[in-house]
Design a protein around this motif. Structure first.
Motif, PDB file in Angstrom:
ATOM      1  N   THR A 284       0.875  -1.116  -0.138  1.00 17.48           N
ATOM      2  CA  THR A 284       0.492   0.003   0.586  1.00 17.48           C
ATOM      3  C   THR A 284       0.616   1.141  -0.063  1.00 17.48           C
ATOM      4  OG1 THR A 284      -0.210  -0.272   2.300  1.00 17.48           O
ATOM      5  CG2 THR A 284      -2.189  -1.450   1.734  1.00 17.48           C
ATOM      6  N   ASN A 285       2.197   1.161   0.539  1.00 14.84           N
ATOM      7  CA  ASN A 285       2.904   2.470   0.105  1.00 14.84           C
ATOM      8  C   ASN A 285       2.311   3.149   1.271  1.00 14.84           C
ATOM      9  OD1 ASN A 285       5.433   3.176  -0.032  1.00 14.84           O
ATOM     10  ND2 ASN A 285       4.665   4.460  -1.304  1.00 14.84           N
ATOM     11  N   VAL A 286       1.576   2.662   2.724  1.00 17.59           N
ATOM     12  CA  VAL A 286       1.839   3.390   3.903  1.00 17.59           C
ATOM     13  C   VAL A 286       2.988   3.187   4.482  1.00 17.59           C
ATOM     14  CG1 VAL A 286      -0.360   4.097   6.117  1.00 17.59           C
ATOM     15  CG2 VAL A 286      -1.109   3.225   3.492  1.00 17.59           C
ATOM     16  N   MET A 287       2.775   5.187   4.953  1.00 15.35           N
ATOM     17  CA  MET A 287       4.125   4.568   6.588  1.00 15.35           C
ATOM     18  C   MET A 287       3.123   5.275   7.637  1.00 15.35           C
ATOM     19  SD  MET A 287       7.766   7.515   5.635  1.00 15.35           S
ATOM     20  CE  MET A 287       9.230   6.035   6.994  1.00 15.35           C
ATOM     21  N   ARG A 288       3.131   4.214   8.333  1.00 12.11           N
ATOM     22  CA  ARG A 288       3.612   4.370   9.694  1.00 12.11           C
ATOM     23  C   ARG A 288       4.486   5.170  10.659  1.00 12.11           C
ATOM     24  NH1 ARG A 288       0.316   0.790   8.238  1.00 12.11           N
ATOM     25  NH2 ARG A 288       1.624  -1.009   8.185  1.00 12.11           N
ATOM     26  N   LEU A 289       4.035   5.391  11.422  1.00 10.49           N
ATOM     27  CA  LEU A 289       4.971   6.124  12.018  1.00 10.49           C
ATOM     28  C   LEU A 289       4.616   6.400  13.943  1.00 10.49           C
ATOM     29  CD1 LEU A 289       5.304   9.608  10.678  1.00 10.49           C
ATOM     30  CD2 LEU A 289       6.481   7.468   9.815  1.00 10.49           C
ATOM     31  N   SER A 290       5.829   6.160  14.241  1.00 15.16           N
ATOM     32  CA  SER A 290       5.780   6.026  15.790  1.00 15.16           C
ATOM     33  C   SER A 290       5.683   7.818  16.229  1.00 15.16           C
ATOM     34  CB  SER A 290       7.057   5.420  16.959  1.00 15.16           C
ATOM     35  OG  SER A 290       8.316   6.420  16.533  1.00 15.16           O
ATOM     36  N   SER A 291       5.176   7.908  17.747  1.00 15.99           N
ATOM     37  CA  SER A 291       4.684   9.083  18.458  1.00 15.99           C
ATOM     38  C   SER A 291       5.488   9.726  18.438  1.00 15.99           C
ATOM     39  CB  SER A 291       4.191   8.387  19.835  1.00 15.99           C
ATOM     40  OG  SER A 291       4.944   8.587  20.742  1.00 15.99           O
ATOM     41  N   MET A 292       6.762   9.917  18.561  1.00 11.66           N
ATOM     42  CA  MET A 292       8.635   9.884  19.194  1.00 11.66           C
ATOM     43  C   MET A 292       8.621  10.737  17.256  1.00 11.66           C
ATOM     44  SD  MET A 292      10.269  11.290  20.589  1.00 11.66           S
ATOM     45  CE  MET A 292      11.151  12.455  20.378  1.00 11.66           C
ATOM     46  N   LEU A 293       8.701   9.425  16.271  1.00  6.37           N
ATOM     47  CA  LEU A 293       8.681  10.600  15.191  1.00  6.37           C
ATOM     48  C   LEU A 293       8.314  11.793  14.148  1.00  6.37           C
ATOM     49  CD1 LEU A 293      10.797   9.694  12.833  1.00  6.37           C
ATOM     50  CD2 LEU A 293       9.993   8.040  11.831  1.00  6.37           C
ATOM     51  N   HIS A 294       6.613  11.077  15.011  1.00 12.16           N
ATOM     52  CA  HIS A 294       5.794  12.321  14.379  1.00 12.16           C
ATOM     53  C   HIS A 294       6.079  13.081  15.325  1.00 12.16           C
ATOM     54  CE1 HIS A 294       2.435  10.540  11.988  1.00 12.16           C
ATOM     55  NE2 HIS A 294       2.138   9.645  12.961  1.00 12.16           N
ATOM     56  N   GLU A 295       6.303  13.906  16.862  1.00 14.27           N
ATOM     57  CA  GLU A 295       7.199  14.918  17.055  1.00 14.27           C
ATOM     58  C   GLU A 295       8.630  15.165  16.959  1.00 14.27           C
ATOM     59  OE1 GLU A 295       9.211  15.994  21.528  1.00 14.27           O
ATOM     60  OE2 GLU A 295       7.749  14.125  21.613  1.00 14.27           O
ATOM     61  N   ILE A 296       9.669  14.450  16.045  1.00 17.11           N
ATOM     62  CA  ILE A 296      10.651  15.164  15.549  1.00 17.11           C
ATOM     63  C   ILE A 296      10.231  15.413  14.178  1.00 17.11           C
ATOM     64  CG2 ILE A 296      12.493  14.421  14.267  1.00 17.11           C
ATOM     65  CD1 ILE A 296      12.985  11.575  16.945  1.00 17.11           C
ATOM     66  N   LEU A 297       9.679  14.887  13.058  1.00 12.43           N
ATOM     67  CA  LEU A 297       9.262  15.921  12.198  1.00 12.43           C
ATOM     68  C   LEU A 297       7.709  16.912  12.306  1.00 12.43           C
ATOM     69  CD1 LEU A 297       8.309  12.628  10.130  1.00 12.43           C
ATOM     70  CD2 LEU A 297      10.543  13.941  10.551  1.00 12.43           C
ATOM     71  N   GLY A 298       7.989  16.789  13.059  1.00 12.38           N
ATOM     72  CA  GLY A 298       6.875  18.385  13.754  1.00 12.38           C
ATOM     73  C   GLY A 298       4.976  18.268  12.472  1.00 12.38           C
ATOM     74  N   GLN A 299       4.973  16.495  13.089  1.00 12.61           N
ATOM     75  CA  GLN A 299       3.523  16.057  12.389  1.00 12.61           C
ATOM     76  C   GLN A 299       2.882  16.033  13.630  1.00 12.61           C
ATOM     77  OE1 GLN A 299       3.903  12.879   9.060  1.00 12.61           O
ATOM     78  NE2 GLN A 299       5.358  14.238   7.774  1.00 12.61           N
ATOM     79  N   PRO A 300       1.443  15.925  13.748  1.00 14.70           N
ATOM     80  CA  PRO A 300       0.504  15.271  14.591  1.00 14.70           C
ATOM     81  C   PRO A 300       0.256  14.209  14.451  1.00 14.70           C
ATOM     82  CG  PRO A 300      -0.880  17.363  12.767  1.00 14.70           C
ATOM     83  CD  PRO A 300       0.596  17.085  12.639  1.00 14.70           C
ATOM     84  N   VAL A 301      -0.160  13.366  15.612  1.00 15.13           N
ATOM     85  CA  VAL A 301       0.130  11.575  15.391  1.00 15.13           C
ATOM     86  C   VAL A 301      -1.356  11.634  14.513  1.00 15.13           C
ATOM     87  CG1 VAL A 301      -0.455   9.975  17.387  1.00 15.13           C
ATOM     88  CG2 VAL A 301       0.805  11.572  17.595  1.00 15.13           C
ATOM     89  N   SER A 302      -1.735  11.787  14.473  1.00 19.08           N
ATOM     90  CA  SER A 302      -2.981  11.561  14.064  1.00 19.08           C
ATOM     91  C   SER A 302      -3.027  11.503  12.292  1.00 19.08           C
ATOM     92  CB  SER A 302      -4.422  11.658  13.668  1.00 19.08           C
ATOM     93  OG  SER A 302      -4.405  13.454  13.706  1.00 19.08           O
ATOM     94  N   THR A 303      -1.337  12.392  11.519  1.00 21.42           N
ATOM     95  CA  THR A 303      -1.643  12.242  10.620  1.00 21.42           C
ATOM     96  C   THR A 303      -0.947  10.848   9.875  1.00 21.42           C
ATOM     97  OG1 THR A 303      -0.997  14.646  10.867  1.00 21.42           O
ATOM     98  CG2 THR A 303      -0.038  13.161   8.666  1.00 21.42           C
ATOM     99  N   ALA A 304      -1.363  10.520   8.841  1.00 20.32           N
ATOM    100  CA  ALA A 304      -1.069   9.541   8.459  1.00 20.32           C
ATOM    101  C   ALA A 304       0.051   9.528   6.620  1.00 20.32           C
ATOM    102  CB  ALA A 304      -2.435   8.446   7.370  1.00 20.32           C
ATOM    103  N   GLY A 305       0.487   9.215   6.118  1.00 15.61           N
ATOM    104  CA  GLY A 305       1.317   9.564   5.186  1.00 15.61           C
ATOM    105  C   GLY A 305       1.811   7.732   4.261  1.00 15.61           C
ATOM    106  N   THR A 306       2.405   8.381   3.300  1.00 12.14           N
ATOM    107  CA  THR A 306       3.199   7.112   2.745  1.00 12.14           C
ATOM    108  C   THR A 306       4.860   8.004   2.514  1.00 12.14           C
ATOM    109  OG1 THR A 306       2.984   8.379   0.825  1.00 12.14           O
ATOM    110  CG2 THR A 306       1.235   7.113   0.965  1.00 12.14           C
ATOM    111  N   PHE A 307       6.196   6.854   1.830  1.00 12.98           N
ATOM    112  CA  PHE A 307       7.135   7.503   1.925  1.00 12.98           C
ATOM    113  C   PHE A 307       7.349   8.290   1.206  1.00 12.98           C
ATOM    114  CE2 PHE A 307      11.640   6.492  -0.049  1.00 12.98           C
ATOM    115  CZ  PHE A 307      12.069   7.255   0.858  1.00 12.98           C
ATOM    116  N   ASP A 308       6.363   8.745  -0.383  1.00  8.87           N
ATOM    117  CA  ASP A 308       6.081   9.836  -0.805  1.00  8.87           C
ATOM    118  C   ASP A 308       6.128  10.928  -0.128  1.00  8.87           C
ATOM    119  OD1 ASP A 308       7.484   8.213  -2.998  1.00  8.87           O
ATOM    120  OD2 ASP A 308       4.896   7.826  -3.788  1.00  8.87           O
ATOM    121  N   ARG A 309       4.373  10.894   0.474  1.00 10.95           N
ATOM    122  CA  ARG A 309       4.981  12.421   1.205  1.00 10.95           C
ATOM    123  C   ARG A 309       6.047  12.886   2.490  1.00 10.95           C
ATOM    124  NH1 ARG A 309      -0.802  12.524   3.436  1.00 10.95           N
ATOM    125  NH2 ARG A 309       0.054  14.486   4.195  1.00 10.95           N
ATOM    126  N   TYR A 310       7.050  11.456   2.976  1.00 12.30           N
ATOM    127  CA  TYR A 310       7.661  11.436   3.384  1.00 12.30           C
ATOM    128  C   TYR A 310       9.086  12.401   2.862  1.00 12.30           C
ATOM    129  CZ  TYR A 310      11.908  10.990   6.199  1.00 12.30           C
ATOM    130  OH  TYR A 310      13.610  10.968   6.939  1.00 12.30           O
TER     131      TYR A 310
END
Length: 940
Positions: A284-310
């Motif tokens: 699916t190319n879906v990328m799931r991040l841990s809460s700490m990685l969301h904090e590092i990237l400055g994204q809300p925890v509820s944000t979903a994404g793909t590797f391309d969006r990364y």
């Protein structure tokens, strides 16, 4: 409290008053005795049963309740430990007895028989098998395996029934109240008992079918139990009983706590390391991040994404090569490690380090997982360290201090230009040299000093003599520090600070501190050090000290000047240096005093021969300022006498012997005898007493008046006396030499000046003419340290008028005065002080130099005054002095006037003031005060 009180009432029993069976039956007929609809008995005080219910008969294996009447209750039951059994049935039935008094007659008691077969493990029979059904046995065993116990509570009776496992859970606690709720509460931890009581209260008020839970700890807090409870109601809505379980969940809670702690530690570690995790589903190319990685990237925890969006947030300059670096993981599943810049949504740029690999999930499907760490600060630190390292390298290269890098074998690996210049090598020549190769051969230990310790205590840096390529010595101060290179290799960093010039300056200062400026000979400090070393030697040769004083040296100074005297001293110093044996050291203490220290008297032929040789060296004619000056020396010698005297004592004994030689005449030699040494010790003891007398105000002043031609006292000279506690009143001749040798003249002058001015400030005044006070100074003299300030402070302290102060100085102290001394005297004269030339005519000065003396009073010496009546020469000198004093507007005072003839002749030539025994000798202060009060003195 309601449960507890009900339980307490249940445990209360009453007696029947001891009625007989017939009497009791008759009594029962008159009572309204209603037994509950349950297995119950009514018994009298003596224990006989007088009524029974059908249920009680059935439980006891009887058909008719009457079969139980007349029997004793004790015959129907049997106790084994805490278990009660009902007899008479085909099989013993386990029961619990609940007893309470009859409400209409307290002598009767009601006993309720409660069947607890379902809560009690059946005892095994003789064959070892269970008496009850297999299901009940294995149910209890299953409870033990599951660590679950059960309990039943009857609210009407307040009795609680517990399964055997529950007793094991509770332990010994609560045994006293084993049949009620109190046992359950009392066996819990003291901090949990309030919550336990609240739980049981809530269960009694809970809705039917509602299951309540709580967790409680055992008495010691070592086990944790999950307690449940549910109430059962009858058709009338009354609680019939409460059932519950107690499950040991200690291990479950410990495991949960361990998992929570591990999860928290993992989260803390990730937060500290700024490390997050990610996973990508390749389908699916879906990328799931841990809460700490969301904090590092400055994204809300509820944000979903793909590797391309990364990739869209990767820095534009890094995006393409990050995409290419990702391909090995996508195509071959090869692990990847990438470090790139990432732009957060608010615009800040962070540096991330990604690790990724391929794994299979539980269903065998491929997943890409990995970590992402924010290394922005680490990279900044590395950058700063690299820049700092470069700055350090640049600083090492340009610093003027030599710096060398040595390996653990103390061979030079690298050096800066300053060290190459310091030692005179090229860098390629220095590499590989050991510390021994660059250290001067005279150094005992060529190894590097131990590295400095960071103990907070500042140590003195070691000094070494290095050697240049051309063989010249270089004095260096070495600072050593141990360190480790990036590859783990240990090395020493050594700073070579060139202290050659500083050492030379220190040696020069040391030389100045230990040598005489004029002659270059060792001074008093060096003499003391040398004597200390020589006297401290064990089994050393006998030493000797010779104390030499140039005869009549002051006459050379006064007649030819100080420059001539200095030239003479230098010439004598050179004669001593060139003519003494090698075992002897010549030194100059002060003025015209020389000291010879011999380290081996026997090698010099004995002390007598050595003294003769020194005397010959100092008896010579020296050309000074174009004139030939003949000099000689008085010499005192001293050698150790075995009394344990030290070096300073030996010097003191030689000094005393020199004075003895001087008393015998010029050019004499005297050896310190035991008697002389004893006298010197007495002099030292007297010096100590004099110091104590000065400190304790133990001296006294006498005053000799100075009168005019009419006998009126115009001034007085203060003369010091010492009321010695053992030797009586001592005149100055007895202790002033001691004060001079002990360097006490300055302090003595301060005391005399302060005491004299204080006493004079209170003298009576006659006819408006206050009497002046004259003080003869020997140590506190113009040109000395703080002369003006010392006099000014004492005048201010005593409060006397400036114009009443006369400071007397001997004639020789006023010859060839430096400009500074004249300035100081002029400053005091401007305030009103007068200076007097004492003993004028004895200082080898011509009358023509009278005009150069900065003094307002001339005191003619008593030797001229004594001869004015019979020696025309003395009279002529006295008359000339008086005439010149008048011509230069100075007052003339005649000293030592002892008869009327002297007085009349001196008055005839114009002398204004007189001092001598003709008028009065020196008298104590009270007598002098009376003298002033009596008026003018009578002149014979």
């Amino acid at each position: 409290m309601q449960l507890t009180e009900r339980s307490e009432r249940t445990r209360t029993s009453a007696t029947s008053g001891g009625l007989g069976l017939a009497g009791t039956r008759a009594r029962v007929q008159g009572l309204h005795a209603v037994l509950p609809d349950a297995p119950a008995l009514l018994s009298a005080e003596d224990g006989f049963i007088i009524a029974a219910t059908r249920q009680a008969a059935t439980l006891a294996g009887r058909l008719d309740p009457g079969e139980l009447i007349g029997r004793k209750l004790a015959d129907l039951v049997e106790r084994e430990g805490r278990q009660t059994w009902l007899l008479g049935s085909p099989e013993r039935t386990p029961v619990r007895l609940q007893v309470w008094p009859h409400p209409d007659d307290e002598t009767l008691q009601v006993t309720l028989l409660i069947d607890v077969s379902d809560l009690t493990e059946d005892p095994p029979d003789a064959a070892g098998g269970p008496r009850d059904s297999e299901e009940r046995y294995w149910l209890i065993d299953a409870q033990r395996l599951a660590k679950v116990a059960s309990w039943v509570y009857y609210p009407d009776t307040g009795v609680i029934y517990r399964s055997p496992l529950l007793a094991e859970f509770l332990g010994a606690g609560g045994a006293e109240h084993a049949d009620d709720i109190t046992a359950m509460i009392s066996t819990t931890h003291p901090d949990d008992r309030e919550r336990a009581a609240e739980f049981y209260t809530k269960v009694l008020s809970a809705a039917e079918g509602e299951l309540l839970e709580t967790e409680l700890r055992n008495l010691h807090g070592t086990r944790v139990f999950l307690c449940t409870g549910r109430a059962e109601y009858d058709r009338a809505g009354q609680i019939v009983r409460v059932q519950g379980t107690v499950q040991d969940v200690t291990e479950h809670r410990a495991l949960e706590r361990q998992l929570r702690d591990e999860r928290r530690r993992l989260q803390d570690a990730q937060r500290i390391a700024r490390l997050g995790t990610w996973e990508v589903d390749p389908r699916t190319n879906v990328m799931r991040l841990s809460s700490m990685l969301h904090e590092i990237l400055g994204q809300p925890v509820s944000t979903a994404g793909t590797f391309d969006r990364y990739l869209d947030r990767v820095h534009p300059d890094d995006r393409e090569w990050v995409r290419q670096a990702w391909r090995p993981l996508l195509e071959r599943g090869a692990p990847v490690e990438i470090e790139h810049r990432y732009v957060r949504s608010e615009g800040t740029t962070r540096i991330l380090r990604l690790h990724g690999t391929k794994i299979a999930d539980a269903d065998g499907r491929d997943l890409f997982v990995g970590t992402a760490q924010d290394v922005t600060e680490q990279r900044a630190v590395v950058t700063r360290m690299e820049r700092s390292s470069q700055r350090f390298s640049d600083l090492v290269n340009i610093t003027p201090v030599g710096i060398g890098l040595f390996d653990r074998t103390e061979r030079l690996v690298n050096a800066n230009d300053a060290l190459c210049d310091l030692l005179g090598y090229r860098l390629d020549q220095m590499r590989g040299l050991s510390t021994r190769d660059i250290t001067h051969p005279d150094e005992v230990d060529p190894s590097l000093p131990a590295p400095d310790e960071s103990s907070g205590v500042r140590r003195r840096a070691p000094q070494r003599v290095m050697v240049r390529a051309d063989g010249e010595p270089v004095y260096c101060e070495l600072h050593t520090s141990s360190s480790v290179q990036d590859d783990g290799t240990e090395f020493w960093l050594v700073v070579f600070q060139d202290i050659t010039e500083r050492r030379r300056a220190a040696e020069a200062l040391r030389y100045q501190a230990t040598h005489d400026d004029l002659t270059g000979l060792p001074n008093r400090t060096a003499v003391k050090e040398l004597l200390g070393r020589l006297m401290g030697r064990a089994d050393s040769p006998e030493i000797a000290v010779l104390f030499c004083d140039i005869d009549n040296f002051k006459r050379v100074n006064d007649s030819l000047g100080h420059d001539a005297g200095d030239e003479l001293l230098v010439a004598l110093a050179r004669r001593l240096e060139g003519g003494l044996p090698e075992e002897c050291t010549a030194a100059r203490l002060s003025g015209d005093e020389f000291v010879i220290i011999c380290s081996d008297v026997e090698a010099c032929g004995g002390v007598d021969q050595l003294a003769t040789r020194v005397s010959a060296l100092l008896r010579t004619a020296v050309p000074v300022h174009g004139q030939l000056v003949r000099v000689s020396s008085s010499i005192g010698a001293a050698v150790p006498n075995g009394s344990g005297a030290g070096g300073e004592d030996l010097l003191r004994f030689a000094d005393a012997a020199m004075f003895e030689a001087k008393r015998r005449g010029s050019g004499k030699v005297s050896l310190a005898s035991p008697a002389l040494m004893a006298a010197a010790d007495r002099q030292l003891h007297l010096e100590g007493q004099l110091r104590e007398a000065l400190s304790n105000d133990g001296l006294a002043l006498h005053y000799q008046p100075v009168v005019d031609a009419e006998g009126t006292v115009v001034s007085a000279e203060a003369l010091i006396r010492w009321p010695h506690p053992e030797r009586g009143m001592l005149s100055p001749d007895a202790f002033l030499p001691v004060a001079e040798q002990g360097d006490l003249l300055r302090e003595l002058d301060r005391w005399v000046l302060r005491t004299a001015l204080r006493e004079a400030s209170s003298w009576p005044v006659r006819k408006g003419r206050p009497v002046s006070i004259a003080v003869n100074l020997a140590g506190l003299v113009p040109g000395g340290p703080d002369f003006v300030d010392s006099v000014a402070d004492i005048v201010a302290e005593t409060g006397i008028a400036w114009d009443r102060v006369i400071l007397e100085l001997v004639e020789t102290a006023l010859v060839d005065l430096p400009s500074r001394t004249r300035h100081e005297m002029g400053e005091l004269v401007s305030r009103g002080v007068r200076f007097a030339v004492d003993d004028f005519g004895t200082g080898y000065s011509s009358l023509a130099r009278l005009k150069d003396l900065p003094a307002q009073i001339i005191k003619v010496d008593r030797r001229f005054v004594a001869g004015v009546g019979g020696d025309p020469s003395d009279f002529a000198v006295a008359r000339a002095v008086v005439d010149m004093a008048y011509a230069m507007d100075r007052q003339c005072v005649a000293e030592g006037v002892e008869d009327a003839t002297q007085f009349r002749l001196l008055r005839g030539v114009g002398v204004e003031a007189y001092q001598g025994w003709l008028f009065s000798g020196a008298v104590p202060a009270p007598k002098f005060r009376d003298m002033l009060a009596d008026g003018p003195l009578i002149i014979p």
